[in-house]
Design a protein around this motif. Structure first.
Motif, PDB file in Angstrom:
ATOM      1  N   GLU A  17       0.811  -1.209   0.000  1.00 47.76           N
ATOM      2  CA  GLU A  17       0.000   0.000   0.000  1.00 47.76           C
ATOM      3  C   GLU A  17       0.847   1.263   0.000  1.00 47.76           C
ATOM      4  O   GLU A  17       1.853   1.353   0.686  1.00 47.76           O
ATOM      5  N   LEU A  82       6.852   0.965  -0.127  1.00 51.69           N
ATOM      6  CA  LEU A  82       5.455   0.567   0.039  1.00 51.69           C
ATOM      7  C   LEU A  82       5.345  -0.423   1.192  1.00 51.69           C
ATOM      8  O   LEU A  82       6.219  -1.264   1.386  1.00 51.69           O
ATOM      9  N   THR A 152      -5.057  -1.263  -9.528  1.00 53.65           N
ATOM     10  CA  THR A 152      -4.830  -1.086  -8.089  1.00 53.65           C
ATOM     11  C   THR A 152      -6.101  -0.539  -7.460  1.00 53.65           C
ATOM     12  O   THR A 152      -6.829   0.237  -8.073  1.00 53.65           O
ATOM     13  N   CYS A 154      -7.968   1.859  -5.190  1.00 50.98           N
ATOM     14  CA  CYS A 154      -7.642   3.228  -4.772  1.00 50.98           C
ATOM     15  C   CYS A 154      -8.794   3.835  -3.986  1.00 50.98           C
ATOM     16  O   CYS A 154      -9.952   3.426  -4.124  1.00 50.98           O
ATOM     17  N   ASN A 170      -4.957   6.875  -1.524  1.00 49.22           N
ATOM     18  CA  ASN A 170      -4.139   5.666  -1.487  1.00 49.22           C
ATOM     19  C   ASN A 170      -4.284   4.810  -2.733  1.00 49.22           C
ATOM     20  O   ASN A 170      -5.204   4.972  -3.535  1.00 49.22           O
ATOM     21  N   SER A 171      -3.329   3.906  -2.880  1.00 50.13           N
ATOM     22  CA  SER A 171      -3.334   2.890  -3.940  1.00 50.13           C
ATOM     23  C   SER A 171      -2.750   1.631  -3.341  1.00 50.13           C
ATOM     24  O   SER A 171      -1.697   1.674  -2.697  1.00 50.13           O
ATOM     25  N   GLU A 172      -3.431   0.494  -3.525  1.00 50.37           N
ATOM     26  CA  GLU A 172      -2.895  -0.762  -3.001  1.00 50.37           C
ATOM     27  C   GLU A 172      -3.091  -1.901  -3.981  1.00 50.37           C
ATOM     28  O   GLU A 172      -4.042  -1.917  -4.769  1.00 50.37           O
ATOM     29  N   SER A 173      -2.177  -2.834  -3.943  1.00 45.99           N
ATOM     30  CA  SER A 173      -2.191  -3.960  -4.868  1.00 45.99           C
ATOM     31  C   SER A 173      -1.203  -5.016  -4.387  1.00 45.99           C
ATOM     32  O   SER A 173      -0.329  -4.736  -3.567  1.00 45.99           O
ATOM     33  N   ILE A 179       1.280  -0.225  -8.457  1.00 43.61           N
ATOM     34  CA  ILE A 179       1.132   0.917  -7.548  1.00 43.61           C
ATOM     35  C   ILE A 179       2.030   2.058  -8.003  1.00 43.61           C
ATOM     36  O   ILE A 179       1.607   3.220  -8.029  1.00 43.61           O
ATOM     37  N   THR A 182       0.437   3.817 -10.832  1.00 44.04           N
ATOM     38  CA  THR A 182      -0.684   4.631 -10.380  1.00 44.04           C
ATOM     39  C   THR A 182      -0.191   5.926  -9.745  1.00 44.04           C
ATOM     40  O   THR A 182      -0.715   7.012 -10.034  1.00 44.04           O
TER      41      THR A 182
END
Length: 213
Positions: A17, A82, A152, A154, A170-173, A179, A182
Motif C-alpha cells: 500500500e 510501500l 490497483t 484506490c 491511497n493505492s494498493e495492490s 502501484i 498509479t
C-alpha cells in the motif's frame, strides 16, 4: 506467474500500500476519478466510525475498533517504500481478559494493566486505555470514495481525527509495479507514504511531525 486480478471490496492475498495524508490532494483525486475503471456501487462512497488505539511505544501494530469488533494488523515489510500489513488478531466485545492479556496488550507493547474481571465491555476497555499513560483512544470518522486505477484499489477520503479534518489518498495492490504506475499517473510522485497510525499520531501530537501537505 500470472498477476492476480484484484477486485475492489474483496479479499486478496496481502497487498502492498501507498497512502498519504494532508490538506489538499484535489488534483491527484481528480485524476484518480478520471482514470478509474467502473467500480461496484457499494464502494462509490462509504462512511464509517472507528476508534484507533495508539501506543507511544509501538508503530508496528495497527489496532482499530469498528461496530464493536477489534481488528489488529501487524507490519510485515516495506518494499520500494510501500508497506505490507497482515491481520494479527480479531476480537469482539465483550472481550475476555485472557485475550487482552495474551494478545491485545502485548500488541501495544506497553505495561499490562491489572485485569480484575473475566471479560470487559467496550466501555470498560476504553476506560482502561484512557487511564494508561502510553495509550490513547482516538475517534476517526471516514468518508471514502473508491476507485480502481492501473489494476490497483484506490480511494480518496475525508477523515476526521478527533474532529480534525484531513484528507487521505491511497493505492494498493499485490503488484508493486502497478502501484508505482498509479502514483505516477495521478501525480503523487515524491509524496510521503504515511499510514493511518503515523497520521493519527501526528495529528494528536504523539509524533512531532507534519503531514504531507
Amino acid at each position: 506467474m500470472d498477476k492476480e486480478e484484484l477486485k475492489i471490496g474483496e479479499i486478496s492475498k496481502p497487498r502492498f500500500e501507498f497512502r498519504s495524508f494532508g490538506q489538499d490532494f484535489t488534483k491527484a483525486a481528480t485524476r484518480m476519478a478520471r482514470l478509474s475503471v467502473p467500480v461496484p456501487e457499494k464502494v462509490w462512497e462509504r462512511y464509517s466510525d472507528e476508534i484507533y488505539i495508539l501506543s507511544r511505544t509501538n508503530d508496528i501494530n495497527n489496532t482499530k475498533i469498528r461496530d464493536g469488533k477489534m481488528d489488529i494488523k501487524t507490519f510485515v515489510q516495506a518494499v520500494d517504500g510501500l508497506e505490507q500489513w497482515n491481520p494479527l488478531m480479531k476480537g469482539e466485545f465483550p472481550i475476555k481478559a485472557s485475550v487482552l492479556n495474551d494478545e491485545v496488550f502485548p500488541a501495544f507493547q506497553v505495561k499490562m494493566p491489572e485485569l480484575i474481571k473475566d471479560e470487559y465491555t467496550l466501555g470498560e476497555f476504553l476506560k482502561m486505555i484512557d487511564g494508561h499513560p502510553d495509550l490513547a483512544a482516538v475517534k476517526v470518522h471516514k468518508q471514502r470514495f473508491g476507485y480502481m486505477v492501473d489494476n490497483t484499489i484506490c480511494e480518496y477520503g475525508a477523515v476526521l481525527i478527533n474532529g480534525a479534518k484531513v484528507y487521505t489518498i491511497n493505492s494498493e495492490s499485490t503488484e508493486i509495479d502497478d502501484i508505482r504506475k498509479t502514483i505516477s499517473d495521478i501525480g503523487l510522485e515524491g509524496v510521503e507514504n504515511i499510514n493511518y497510525l503515523q497520521a493519527i499520531k501526528r495529528v494528536i501530537g504523539m509524533i512531532s511531525k507534519p503531514l504531507a501537505n
